[in-house]
Design a protein around this motif. Structure first.
Motif, short mmCIF file in Angstrom:
data_model
loop_
_atom_site.label_atom_id
_atom_site.label_comp_id
_atom_site.label_asym_id
_atom_site.label_seq_id
_atom_site.Cartn_x
_atom_site.Cartn_y
_atom_site.Cartn_z
N UNK A 77 26.25 24.15 21.32
CA UNK A 77 25.48 25.18 22.01
C UNK A 77 25.84 26.52 21.42
N UNK A 78 24.81 27.30 21.08
CA UNK A 78 25.02 28.66 20.58
C UNK A 78 24.50 29.64 21.62
N UNK A 79 25.31 30.61 21.94
CA UNK A 79 24.93 31.67 22.88
C UNK A 79 24.76 32.96 22.08
N UNK A 80 23.59 33.54 22.16
CA UNK A 80 23.32 34.77 21.45
C UNK A 80 23.87 35.94 22.26
N UNK A 81 24.93 36.54 21.78
CA UNK A 81 25.56 37.63 22.51
C UNK A 81 25.17 39.01 22.04
N UNK A 82 24.19 39.10 21.16
CA UNK A 82 23.82 40.37 20.58
C UNK A 82 23.44 41.39 21.66
N UNK A 83 24.04 42.57 21.58
CA UNK A 83 23.73 43.62 22.54
C UNK A 83 24.48 43.51 23.85
N UNK A 84 25.38 42.52 23.95
CA UNK A 84 26.11 42.31 25.20
C UNK A 84 27.62 42.41 24.99
N UNK A 85 28.33 42.56 26.11
CA UNK A 85 29.78 42.65 26.09
C UNK A 85 30.37 41.29 26.43
N UNK A 86 31.39 40.91 25.68
CA UNK A 86 32.12 39.68 25.96
C UNK A 86 33.55 40.06 26.31
N UNK A 87 34.07 39.45 27.37
CA UNK A 87 35.41 39.82 27.85
C UNK A 87 36.09 38.58 28.44
N UNK A 88 37.42 38.66 28.64
CA UNK A 88 38.09 37.58 29.36
C UNK A 88 37.58 37.52 30.79
N UNK A 89 37.57 36.33 31.36
CA UNK A 89 37.24 36.22 32.77
C UNK A 89 38.19 37.06 33.60
N UNK A 90 37.67 37.65 34.66
CA UNK A 90 38.49 38.54 35.48
C UNK A 90 39.41 37.73 36.40
N UNK A 91 40.55 38.33 36.72
CA UNK A 91 41.57 37.67 37.54
C UNK A 91 41.77 38.52 38.79
N UNK A 92 41.56 37.92 39.94
CA UNK A 92 41.68 38.64 41.22
C UNK A 92 43.03 38.31 41.85
N UNK A 93 43.94 39.29 41.93
CA UNK A 93 45.30 39.01 42.42
C UNK A 93 45.43 38.98 43.93
N UNK A 94 44.36 39.31 44.67
CA UNK A 94 44.48 39.39 46.13
C UNK A 94 43.16 38.96 46.77
N UNK A 95 43.15 37.77 47.37
CA UNK A 95 41.94 37.29 48.04
C UNK A 95 42.29 36.57 49.34
N UNK A 96 41.22 36.30 50.09
CA UNK A 96 41.33 35.50 51.29
C UNK A 96 40.17 34.50 51.29
N UNK A 97 40.19 33.61 50.30
CA UNK A 97 39.11 32.65 50.07
C UNK A 97 39.51 31.23 50.44
N UNK A 98 40.58 31.09 51.18
CA UNK A 98 41.10 29.74 51.48
C UNK A 98 40.05 28.85 52.13
N UNK A 99 39.29 29.39 53.08
CA UNK A 99 38.30 28.57 53.78
C UNK A 99 37.25 28.05 52.81
N UNK A 100 36.81 28.89 51.88
CA UNK A 100 35.80 28.45 50.92
C UNK A 100 36.37 27.42 49.95
N UNK A 101 37.58 27.66 49.45
CA UNK A 101 38.18 26.75 48.48
C UNK A 101 38.47 25.38 49.08
N UNK A 102 38.67 25.33 50.40
CA UNK A 102 38.96 24.07 51.08
C UNK A 102 37.72 23.44 51.71
N UNK A 103 36.56 24.02 51.50
CA UNK A 103 35.33 23.60 52.19
C UNK A 103 34.83 22.25 51.69
N UNK A 104 34.14 21.51 52.56
CA UNK A 104 33.54 20.23 52.17
C UNK A 104 32.34 20.42 51.25
#
Length: 527
Positions: A77-104
């Motif tokens: 698969x080739x992704x054409x990135x022309x004209x766009x910014x590429x960066x590392x995925x962002x890392x969130x050091x503080x969340x309260x997503x436990x309910x979503x991460x444990x959801x059915x």
């Protein structure tokens, strides 16, 4: 930069482009096959350096190539990135997503509110409240599948509740050993450090010495000390003394201290960002490891009782608190305590907005409710907390302080995200849209660094946070002009937009701004 309207994904066989002969390293990559190849994007590698137009190749879950080539590289698969910014995925050091991460529900576990901002790794267990046991939750995430990568702290409040309950008491020697053993177990099971919520019960009742003793256990494993400090304004010991406590814990426990999140809240504290920055800079110059994160909003969000009911009235938890409301000999003291909290946080009942599933409260200010009920705001707080536990937005910060903190090299971006407050759906997008794009508070390269590698370094996450060969392929691709934080205080559940492509561990999870139905996140364990 021209805005080029192109398809993000094109077949590899249809892509032929001559590039200058130059590579970032000496590896021969001419005939190397990749699973994914992103061509011609402006690559911000996460280090804080400005962008370079590169090609990025992904094989399996890793970045296999970063550079330029004179020949068309082959990929499924080739992704054409022309004209766009590429960066590392962002890392969130503080969340309260436990309910979503444990959801059915698989879509809930995908945590689109994070992925759509470009967040590919989240931390849970903040503010001293973590799942227990730590290892069990990490194993469950690995088995059920999650959207972003997820990591955990071991929570001081969680441990204190299990050993001492919600009471305003100090641990005996035996109880202290049990608590230390629980921190040790959490670290061995994969926690990245110890988190505290010293503003909240029962952490509020702990002494500095107790926290130091527990932080030493985390330090022995190489973990960090992540803290919602005891005061962020003028509600108890004051924000300056509170930061002094953080620095004391860091020094005496021999641990990296991370203030999660840094702010100065309430009229009496406004402007103290200058003093806090000076204190932390001096501590860092003296050899202490001290960092912080912030979210880019001027309103906080917490439970109404935690925000405004005095701590002594919350001793023992909600079940003990509510009967105290009916005791006439305590009522005046509780009302005076609420009044003092209002003055410390905003000095204006109209700047408290309730967030609740109950229509009678949701979206209304404390001032509005008090007027409707024909009572004082302090009396309204008691009446609400007798039966309900809504959250409250407290508009208690000013932009000058937020911007000053954001510009510090030791401050990274976090969300404190849960449900309701727009920060959980828009923090990282808002930084790019507002503080980079509109206000020019920080540059794009610094914003990406503060959202990726700075956090990875601080937390001790290996092989993430950089666009670098051998690192995990957590990658975002976007046009900065399209990034929008759509969530608001009136509607805090709107997903961010503008991320063209998001990869988590080498798999495309967001394509053209839409979820691909893939859960490729990993449960991360320290060491």
């Amino acid at each position: 930069m021209r805005n080029i309207n192109i398809n993000i994904l094109i077949p590899a066989t249809a892509f032929l482009l001559s590039l200058s002969v130059w590579a970032q390293n000496s590896n021969d990559v001419k005939n190397e096959d990749f699973d994914i190849l992103i061509k011609g994007a402006y690559v911000f590698d996460g280090s804080g350096k400005d962008s370079v137009r590169y090609d990025v190749g992904v094989r399996g879950d890793r970045i296999a190539y970063v550079g330029k080539s004179s020949e068309a590289l082959k990929a499924k698969t080739v992704i054409n990135g022309k004209g766009r910014y590429l960066a590392p995925g962002f890392i969130d050091p503080h969340t309260h997503y436990k309910r979503q991460l444990n959801h059915k529900d698989k879509k809930e576990r995908a945590l689109l509110r994070a992925l759509m901002q470009g967040v590919t790794t989240v931390f849970e267990g903040n503010d001293g409240s973590s799942p227990w046991p730590v290892g069990k939750t990490l194993d469950e995430w690995g088995e059920t599948g999650i959207g972003p990568n997820a990591a955990l702290f071991v929570g001081h409040n969680t441990i204190r509740r299990k050993v001492l309950g919600y009471r305003d008491v100090q641990p005996s020697g035996e109880e202290m050993e049990i608590m230390k053993g629980m921190v040790d177990r959490g670290m061995k099971e994969g926690a990245f450090g110890l988190s505290t919520g010293l503003f909240y019960t029962p952490g509020f009742y702990s002494t500095t010495e107790e926290v130091i003793a527990l932080a030493k256990v985390a330090a022995a494993h190489g973990g960090i000390y992540d803290t919602h400090q005891r005061d962020e304004g003028s509600q108890n010991i004051g924000v300056v003394n509170s930061v002094k406590e953080v620095l004391e814990i860091a020094e005496k426990a021999g641990i990296h201290a991370h203030i999660s999140h840094i702010k100065v809240a309430g009229p009496k504290a406004w402007g103290k960002s200058v003093e806090l920055v000076r204190m932390i800079d001096e501590a860092r110059a003296g050899g202490l490891e001290v960092t912080a994160n912030l979210y880019p909003y001027i309103a906080s969000n917490t439970g109404l009782s935690s925000a405004l009911i005095p701590a002594w009235a919350r001793d023992g938890g909600v079940k003990a608190m509510r009967p105290r409301f009916g005791r006439q000999e305590l009522r005046d003291s509780i009302l005076k305590g609420i009044q003092a909290s209002i003055q410390a946080r905003t000095a204006d009942p109209g700047k408290f907005m309730l967030s609740s599933r109950e229509a009678q409260y949701n979206g209304k200010t404390l001032e509005q409710i008090a007027r409707e009920w024909n009572m004082t705001p302090e009396e309204a707080v008691i009446e609400i907390c007798k039966e309900s536990s809504p959250s409250v937005f407290s508009f208690m910060m000013i932009e000058e302080d937020v911007e000053r903190f954001m510009q510090q090299p030791w401050v990274m971006i976090g969300s404190d995200g849960g449900t309701g407050h727009p920060r959980g759906f828009g923090s990282f997008a808002r930084v790019l849209e507002e503080y980079v794009g509109n206000r020019k508070v920080i540059s794009m390269s610094r914003a990406i660094h503060k959202s990726s590698y700075l956090t990875a370094q601080t937390m001790g996450i290996k092989k993430r946070g950089l666009i670098k060969e051998g690192y995990y392929a957590d990658i975002v691709l976007f046009d900065p002009k399209n990034i929008k934080a759509n969530s608001t205080f009136e509607d805090g559940l709107q997903l961010a937009s503008g991320m063209d492509c998001v990869l988590v561990n080498g798999q495309v999870v967001i394509r053209r701004g839409k979820w691909e139905g893939i859960l490729s996140g990993q449960a991360l364990k320290y060491n």
